[in-house]
Design a protein around this motif. Sequence first.
Motif: not given
Length: 103
Positions: A5-15
């Motif tokens: 799990m990670l903050p939405p702002g750190e999401a990459g294209p495959d997340d």
Amino acid sequence: MGGAMLPPGEAGPDDVVLAWAGADAIAVRLPQLADSLDHILAALERRHGKSLADLDRKTKQEIVRVLEARGAFSVRHGVETVATALGVSRFTVYNYLNRERET
């Protein structure tokens, strides 16, 4: 399965970004399928309470059926990884797969 799990702002294209009440709440980074196979094999060992290589032939065949249903053999080197975990040859895994497909 080993996701993170990670903050939405750190999401990459495959997340995968999950939203709640219209706002992005959290992102989930799923592991590569090959990493998932290692997690699945470890879970099967925990379920059986011993090394997969120490299981009897019938149980190993059942494990191959379960892994095939979960797509384990579509992963690059999946057969080799499973064969090593089961303590059998690649040829044996292919035999288990062929036997299952014939029935």
